[in-house]
Scaffold this motif. Structure first.
Motif, PDB file in Angstrom:
ATOM      1  N   VAL A  66       6.586   2.077  -1.804  1.00 23.20           N
ATOM      2  CA  VAL A  66       5.477   1.153  -2.081  1.00 23.20           C
ATOM      3  C   VAL A  66       5.722  -0.168  -1.384  1.00 23.20           C
ATOM      4  O   VAL A  66       4.819  -0.764  -0.769  1.00 23.20           O
ATOM      5  N   SER A  67       6.982  -0.660  -1.480  1.00 22.36           N
ATOM      6  CA  SER A  67       7.320  -1.941  -0.842  1.00 22.36           C
ATOM      7  C   SER A  67       7.131  -1.876   0.668  1.00 22.36           C
ATOM      8  O   SER A  67       6.769  -2.872   1.308  1.00 22.36           O
ATOM      9  N   ALA A  68       7.360  -0.670   1.231  1.00 21.11           N
ATOM     10  CA  ALA A  68       7.218  -0.516   2.680  1.00 21.11           C
ATOM     11  C   ALA A  68       5.793  -0.199   3.087  1.00 21.11           C
ATOM     12  O   ALA A  68       5.528   0.002   4.277  1.00 21.11           O
ATOM     13  N   GLY A  69       4.875  -0.108   2.125  1.00 15.80           N
ATOM     14  CA  GLY A  69       3.485   0.182   2.439  1.00 15.80           C
ATOM     15  C   GLY A  69       3.174   1.656   2.626  1.00 15.80           C
ATOM     16  O   GLY A  69       2.079   2.013   3.055  1.00 15.80           O
ATOM     17  N   GLN A  70       4.111   2.527   2.279  1.00 16.40           N
ATOM     18  CA  GLN A  70       3.907   3.976   2.399  1.00 16.40           C
ATOM     19  C   GLN A  70       3.370   4.517   1.062  1.00 16.40           C
ATOM     20  O   GLN A  70       4.072   5.180   0.299  1.00 16.40           O
ATOM     21  N   ILE A  71       2.080   4.229   0.814  1.00 16.05           N
ATOM     22  CA  ILE A  71       1.500   4.537  -0.496  1.00 16.05           C
ATOM     23  C   ILE A  71       1.410   6.049  -0.731  1.00 16.05           C
ATOM     24  O   ILE A  71       1.722   6.541  -1.816  1.00 16.05           O
ATOM     25  N   GLU A  72       0.975   6.779   0.270  1.00 14.45           N
ATOM     26  CA  GLU A  72       0.820   8.229   0.092  1.00 14.45           C
ATOM     27  C   GLU A  72       2.166   8.897  -0.180  1.00 14.45           C
ATOM     28  O   GLU A  72       2.282   9.771  -1.052  1.00 14.45           O
TER      29      GLU A  72
END
Length: 230
Positions: free
Chosen positions: A51-57
Motif C-alpha cells: 500500500v505504501s508503495a502504491g501497489q494497491i492491487e
C-alpha cells in the motif's frame, strides 16, 4: 515458520516489481524475527508495504491471504468487510448422467460365402454336438449345395474361441470363409463320387439283368431261325 516465510517470498518473487523486492524482503525478515512474526503477520506486513508503495492491487491479494490466516476476532476484519473469507463450498456433484445404453449387437443368423464361382448362404443352427476334439461348440452353420436336395447338406462348427471347422474334415480350424470353402469342396466331391458310383452300378445292373439276357435270347432265336431256314 520458515515454510511460511518461503511461501510469502515466493509470492513476492512472482508478483512484485523487482525494484520493490529488497524493501519487502527486509520488512518481512524483520517481521519474522519479531515475537508476532506468524504467517498471518507476514502477509499483513507485506500488504502494508505494498500500500505504501502504491501497489494497491497487489496489496489486496496479500490481504486476502492474510484473512485466511488471521484470527476471526481480529479488528482489521471489520475494515475489510467481515471475517476471514470462508472456504468456498464445492458445489454438489451433478447427478450421474445415465449413459446411453449401448445396443447389444445381435449376432448374424446368416452369412454369405463365395466359393470358386458359386455363392452359398449359411444359416445359423443349434450346435450339432457339444464338443469337437475337446473344443466347445457354440453353434453350427448350415447350407445346401442343391436347394432341392436335402442330402446335399453342408455344415460348419463354430467354437467358443471364434474359430470354425468344416463338418466333413476333422482337425481343420480356420476362419468362416476358409472353413466354408473346405466344407463345400469336400461335400461336392463326395456327392460327385456317390452319383458316379450310382450311375456305374445302374449301368452294371442294366447290363447284367437286361442287355446280357436279351443278347442270349436273340442268339438262341437267331440259331433256331437259321436251322429252320436250312
Amino acid at each position: 515458520m520458515a515454510d511460511a516465510l518461503s511461501e510469502v517470498l515466493n509470492w513476492v518473487a512472482l508478483h512484485c516489481p523487482a525494484p520493490l523486492r529488497p524493501e519487502l524482503l527486509a520488512a518481512l525478515s524483520a517481521t519474522q524475527q519479531s515475537d508476532e512474526g506468524g504467517p498471518a503477520e507476514l502477509w499483513r506486513t507485506l500488504a502494508e508495504k505494498l500500500v505504501s508503495a502504491g501497489q494497491i492491487e497487489l496489496a489486496r491479494e496479500a490481504l486476502k491471504r492474510w484473512q485466511l490466516l488471521a484470527p476471526p476476532d481480529h479488528p482489521l476484519h471489520a475494515l475489510l468487510g467481515g471475517g476471514p473469507a470462508p472456504e468456498a463450498e464445492a458445489p454438489p456433484p451433478p447427478p450421474p448422467r445415465m449413459a446411453n445404453p449401448i445396443p447389444k449387437r445381435e449376432e448374424a443368423t446368416s452369412r454369405i460365402v463365395r466359393v470358386i464361382d458359386t455363392t452359398y448362404t449359411f444359416q445359423r443352427i443349434q450346435a450339432q454336438m457339444e464338443k469337437v476334439q475337446g473344443r466347445q461348440v457354440v453353434c453350427g452353420w448350415e447350407t445346401f449345395l442343391d436347394e432341392n436336395d436335402k442330402s446335399s447338406r453342408a455344415v460348419l462348427n463354430q467354437f467358443a474361441d471364434g474359430a470354425y471347422a468344416p463338418w466333413a474334415v476333422s482337425g481343420v480350424f480356420s476362419d468362416f470363409a476358409g472353413a466354408a470353402a473346405v466344407e463345400v469342396v469336400v461335400r461336392t466331391m463326395q456327392r460327385h463320387f456317390v452319383f458316379t458310383a450310382k450311375s456305374s452300378d445302374k449301368t452294371r445292373r442294366t447290363l447284367t439283368n437286361i442287355v446280357l439276357p436279351a443278347t442270349a435270347v436273340i442268339g438262341v432265336l437267331a440259331g433256331y431261325l437259321m436251322g429252320v431256314l436250312h
